[in-house]
Design an enzyme around this catalytic site. Structure first.
Site, PDB file in Angstrom:
ATOM      1  N   GLY A  12       0.787  -1.225   0.000  1.00 21.11           N
ATOM      2  CA  GLY A  12       0.000   0.000   0.000  1.00 21.11           C
ATOM      3  C   GLY A  12       0.816   1.270   0.000  1.00 21.11           C
ATOM      4  O   GLY A  12       0.253   2.376   0.045  1.00 21.11           O
ATOM      5  N   SER A  57       9.789  -6.828  -0.836  1.00 18.42           N
ATOM      6  CA  SER A  57      11.182  -7.226  -0.561  1.00 18.42           C
ATOM      7  C   SER A  57      11.632  -6.743   0.819  1.00 18.42           C
ATOM      8  O   SER A  57      12.471  -5.845   0.921  1.00 18.42           O
ATOM      9  CB  SER A  57      12.125  -6.722  -1.658  1.00 18.42           C
ATOM     10  OG  SER A  57      11.862  -5.405  -2.069  1.00 18.42           O
TER      11      SER A  57
END
EC number: 2.7.1.25
Length: 203
Positions: A44, A115
């Site tokens: 988000g 990541s």
């Protein structure tokens, strides 16, 4: 023989084939310097939106590009992986290797993936020359991301319906030396795109 033993024996017989056409020749055909723009940040944070806008801008400039979006990759190449630490590590390893192949093909590759672990991002960076890799930290804070919640993931995680959610019950290790930092709550999309492209040109 177990699976790990098979992989070890099989790998010892692999001999990469030396291709005659070099990465530089492929890049020259496209009249550009290939590279990897790696966008990391919370769910988000605005990574996919920024990656999409970056690609559109580069396309308008006549650049050859491709976006590797985390959710899109998990829908195909990585649809066999879960969300635990080991699976996340393998997810990023696969994305990194695909990005490396695409850069060798002469493309400007934009990776948009949470990541969360510094070591995995460092491993990705190590696949590229210094001038081929740009780490962009999309640093939008947790509370802003949770308020946006475009996929309903934060609500599900806070209700205990999703486990190992980054930033909640699974850690996010923020980059300490990102090449570029963007907080999408404070910067308009067009300005964010120009900032990233300016840093890329300098690099």
């Amino acid at each position: 023989m177990n699976e790990s033993s098979f992989i070890s024996v099989h790998s010892s017989h692999i001999r990469p084939y030396a291709l005659s056409l070099s990465p530089s020749a492929r890049a020259a055909l496209k009249h550009q310097q290939p590279c990897c723009l790696w966008l990391t940040g919370l769910s988000g944070a605005g990574k996919s939106t920024l990656a999409n806008a970056l690609e559109l801008q580069l396309n308008e400039q006549g650049r050859h590009t491709f976006v590797l979006d985390g959710d899109n990759v998990r829908n195909g190449l990585c649809n066999d992986l879960g969300m635990g630490a080991a699976a996340r590590k393998e997810n990023i390893r696969r994305i990194s290797e695909v990005a490396r192949l695409m850069v060798d093909a002469g493309l400007i590759v934009i990776v948009s993936a949470i990541s969360p672990f510094q070591a995995d991002r460092a491993s990705a960076r190590a696949l590229f020359r210094t001038d081929e890799f740009l780490e962009v930290y999309v640093s939008t804070p947790f509370d802003i991301c949770a308020r946006r919640d475009p996929k309903g993931l934060y609500q599900a995680a806070l209700q205990g319906r999703i486990k190992d959610f980054t930033g909640l019950d699974s850690p996010y290790e923020a980059p300490q030396q990102a090449d570029c930092e963007i907080n999408t709550d404070e910067v308009e999309l067009a300005d964010a795109v120009q900032h990233v492209l300016t840093v890329l040109l300098k690099k």
